[in-house]
Scaffold this active site. Structure first.
Site, short mmCIF file in Angstrom:
data_model
loop_
_atom_site.label_atom_id
_atom_site.label_comp_id
_atom_site.label_asym_id
_atom_site.label_seq_id
_atom_site.Cartn_x
_atom_site.Cartn_y
_atom_site.Cartn_z
N HIS A 96 15.66 -5.28 120.85
CA HIS A 96 16.70 -5.97 121.60
C HIS A 96 16.24 -7.20 122.39
O HIS A 96 16.83 -8.26 122.31
CB HIS A 96 17.35 -5.01 122.59
CG HIS A 96 17.77 -3.71 121.98
ND1 HIS A 96 18.38 -3.63 120.76
CD2 HIS A 96 17.70 -2.43 122.43
CE1 HIS A 96 18.66 -2.36 120.48
NE2 HIS A 96 18.26 -1.61 121.48
N GLU A 135 16.68 0.32 133.37
CA GLU A 135 17.67 1.39 133.17
C GLU A 135 17.43 2.50 134.18
O GLU A 135 16.28 2.83 134.47
CB GLU A 135 17.56 1.97 131.75
CG GLU A 135 17.90 0.98 130.66
CD GLU A 135 17.92 1.66 129.29
OE1 GLU A 135 19.03 1.91 128.80
OE2 GLU A 135 16.86 1.93 128.74
N ASP A 162 11.15 0.68 121.47
CA ASP A 162 12.56 1.04 121.64
C ASP A 162 13.39 -0.17 122.06
O ASP A 162 14.53 -0.34 121.62
CB ASP A 162 12.68 2.16 122.68
CG ASP A 162 14.09 2.70 122.83
OD1 ASP A 162 14.80 2.76 121.81
OD2 ASP A 162 14.48 3.07 123.96
N LYS A 185 12.69 3.08 131.82
CA LYS A 185 13.57 4.20 132.16
C LYS A 185 13.32 4.62 133.61
O LYS A 185 12.22 4.44 134.14
CB LYS A 185 13.27 5.40 131.26
CG LYS A 185 13.44 5.12 129.78
CD LYS A 185 14.90 5.00 129.38
CE LYS A 185 15.06 4.83 127.88
NZ LYS A 185 16.36 4.28 127.50
N LYS A 232 17.59 0.74 114.02
CA LYS A 232 16.20 0.58 114.40
C LYS A 232 15.58 1.94 114.70
O LYS A 232 16.34 2.90 114.91
CB LYS A 232 16.10 -0.35 115.60
CG LYS A 232 16.98 0.11 116.77
CD LYS A 232 16.27 0.18 118.04
CE LYS A 232 16.75 1.36 118.83
NZ LYS A 232 16.43 1.45 120.16
N HIS A 279 22.10 -3.66 118.40
CA HIS A 279 23.41 -3.70 119.05
C HIS A 279 23.46 -4.70 120.20
O HIS A 279 24.53 -5.12 120.61
CB HIS A 279 23.88 -2.31 119.48
CG HIS A 279 23.25 -1.79 120.73
ND1 HIS A 279 22.02 -1.21 120.77
CD2 HIS A 279 23.70 -1.79 122.01
CE1 HIS A 279 21.74 -0.86 122.01
NE2 HIS A 279 22.74 -1.20 122.79
C1 BG6 Z 1 19.03 1.77 122.71
C2 BG6 Z 1 17.77 2.43 123.18
O1 BG6 Z 1 18.81 1.04 121.54
O2 BG6 Z 1 19.52 0.91 123.72
C3 BG6 Z 1 18.02 3.18 124.46
O3 BG6 Z 1 17.27 3.30 122.17
C4 BG6 Z 1 18.65 2.30 125.50
O4 BG6 Z 1 16.80 3.75 124.94
C5 BG6 Z 1 19.86 1.57 124.92
O5 BG6 Z 1 19.04 3.09 126.60
C6 BG6 Z 1 20.43 0.54 125.88
O6 BG6 Z 1 21.61 0.02 125.35
P1 BG6 Z 1 22.82 -0.43 126.26
O7 BG6 Z 1 23.85 -0.97 125.31
O8 BG6 Z 1 23.28 0.76 127.01
O9 BG6 Z 1 22.27 -1.50 127.15
#
Ligand code: BG6
Length: 487
Positions: free
Chosen positions: A243, A219, A238, A329, A151, A181
């Site tokens: 997601h 996060e 993002d 963030k 992505k 993911h």
């Molecule tokens: C990514 C984003 O796809 O996913 C990031 O680009 C984010 O900004 C991350 O921090 C979070 O993934 P995970 O697996 O750590 O929850």
């Protein structure tokens, strides 16, 4: 010693061409993930050709890969396994060109002997993806291969349609694996198991019993040297359009006719089709104080580092049930939860002051961490005289099962699935285009960004967004820690 795991990996050895091989994602996830998959025997032979703009030689790439594995592998690194893996790594700077790439793949295939398959992984920014695709076309490396795309898939509906059209000029849809993911996370797949392998919850999985849903992914992280990417992308593109909305689909979909990729995508896409366009009035955009002073960030940047929004799925199962999404963030905590709030009983016969309802509705909560947890909270009687009520909970924690070592990291799982040609946990062009379509009102008229202090839960207006409900995080009680007696 290799632990061979027959049947779960691909049948044939794999040649992986990894574009963006020295980038952040490759370092944190892809190289350590490929190392794990190879060393435990999930892949029956593998050659990895790293490609990137960096002017490295093979030894330079091997040093980079070792550094990545040392820093980010989640399991102990055996020296024997590393020595074996290191031999499978090759490297080409992008400037070496098409013929060099073709020759490197031919060499890798020859060294594997017999029949092998090709997997191209494009871990590159969107503007570089198409030139990599064209390069693969010119090098004649398309037929019979698979390609994993990272992505963001476009930045709006028009660019997503154009990207898919350009992609389809070179690769057929069945060769393309668009990775999200979050869908590879063990607990995300567990939503499907939980919903469809049990008779208990599905009958109440609808508007008659569920009051609202929250998908909350705060996060603590900041930009992590990704200012250039993040400035262009922001929290909505993002995290949400990828997601979080994919998780909504797993939560909200109808039972698929089977667990095959086709039926699952069909049900997910139906959810996306029923999603109402996102109304900018239902969105809070935020930016942490100090973001504009970060290196690489425009001093007048309007990029959101935080977003919270209400999303509605207008079908028979979910009409009227708000799905609240939040991510950002530099927030107070790093968490990934889905929280389902059930409707409250229609009447209370408990005495005033009993505490009934005082701690919010009953909740079913999923923690999407690799060490996943689940909890069902409800009111129960506090022991002793009278009728005092308090919130109790049933909790499940993956680490109590003793099977935590079997959990595959999301990227590992998805790379393995792509090698096997299994699309079940990947997104489709149709689904992604529809998500950009519902995002259009927000993208065209985004509300102004509101500042929030780093370490907080976002701008103050997040509370109005969910009123009369309340955000589930921060939890009123921490998850129970089974290692602590009496917890
Ligand atoms: C990514 C984003 O796809 O996913 C990031 O680009 C984010 O900004 C991350 O921090 C979070 O993934 P995970 O697996 O750590 O929850």
């Amino acid at each position: 010693m290799k632990r061979v795991a027959p049947g779960v990996g691909p049948k044939f050895p794999q040649v992986v061409v990894l574009f963006g091989a020295t980038g952040d994602l490759a370092r944190r996830k892809l190289v350590p993930g490929l190392f794990h998959l190879s060393s435990v025997g999930f892949i029956p032979g593998c050659r990895i050709i790293g490609v990137s703009l960096d002017d490295l030689d093979v030894d330079g790439f091997r040093i980079f890969a070792r550094g990545a594995v040392d820093e980010f592998a989640t399991r102990k690194v055996s020296e024997d396994a590393w020595t074996e893996f290191e031999q499978t790594l090759d490297y080409l700077p992008l400037s070496a060109g098409v013929d060099a790439l073709k020759a490197a793949v031919a060499r890798a295939e020859e060294s594997l002997g017999g029949h092998s398959q090709r997997l191209h992984y494009l871990s590159v920014p969107p503007n570089a993806a198409l030139s990599a695709v064209r390069m693969l076309g010119e090098a004649d490396l398309v037929a019979g291969s698979k390609i994993i795309m990272e992505k963001p898939f476009g930045t709006n509906l028009e660019s997503a349609i154009a990207l898919n059209a350009n992609l389809h000029e070179v690769f057929a849809e069945e060769q393309i694996f668009r990775i999200d993911h979050f869908l590879g996370k063990e607990p995300a797949q567990n939503i499907l198991a939980f919903r469809f392998a049990n008779g208990l919850f599905e009958p109440i999985w609808n508007r008659n019993f569920i009051d609202h849903v929250q998908i909350d992914v705060p996060e603590k992280l900041s930009l992590d040297h990704r200012a250039a990417f993040y400035e262009q992308t922001g929290a909505f593109r993002d995290m949400v359009v990828t997601h979080l909305l994919q998780i909504v689909a797993f939560m909200a979909m109808e039972p698929p006719t089977s667990l095959e990729p086709g039926p699952i995508s069909e049900e997910k896409n139906k959810v996306f089709r029923c999603m109402l366009p996102i109304d900018p009035k239902d969105v809070v955009r935020g930016q942490y104080t100090g973001y504009r002073h970060e290196e690489g960030v425009d001093s007048e940047s309007d990029t959101e580092t935080f977003i919270a929004l209400k999303c509605m799925i207008d079908n028979w199962r979910w009409a009227g049930v708000p799905f609240f999404l939040r991510t950002g963030k530099r927030l107070a905590e790093g968490m990934r939860i889905i929280s389902i709030a059930f409707r409250e009983p229609p009447k209370s016969m408990f005495p005033v002051g009993s505490g009934v309802g005082a701690e919010g509705p009953d909740h079913l909560t999923f923690d999407l961490a690799d060490a996943s947890k689940m909890s069902l909270s409800f009111y129960g009687k506090r022991p002793g005289p009278g009728m005092k009520l308090e919130k109790l909970s049933l909790q499940f924690a993956m680490h109590e099962t003793g099977l935590i070592g079997d959990v595959l990291e999301a990227y590992e799982r998805l790379i393995l699935d792509a090698m096997r040609g299994d699309h079940t946990l990947f997104t489709t062009a149709e689904g992604i285009e529809r998500l950009w379509e519902v995002s259009r009102p927000l993208l065209e008229a985004p509300p102004p960004v509101r500042l929030y202090p780093p370490g907080s839960w976002g701008p103050k207006s997040i509370h109005q967004l969910v009123a009369p409900h309340a955000w589930r995080l921060p939890f009123e009680r921490a998850w129970r820690d089974p290692n602590v007696q009496g917890a």
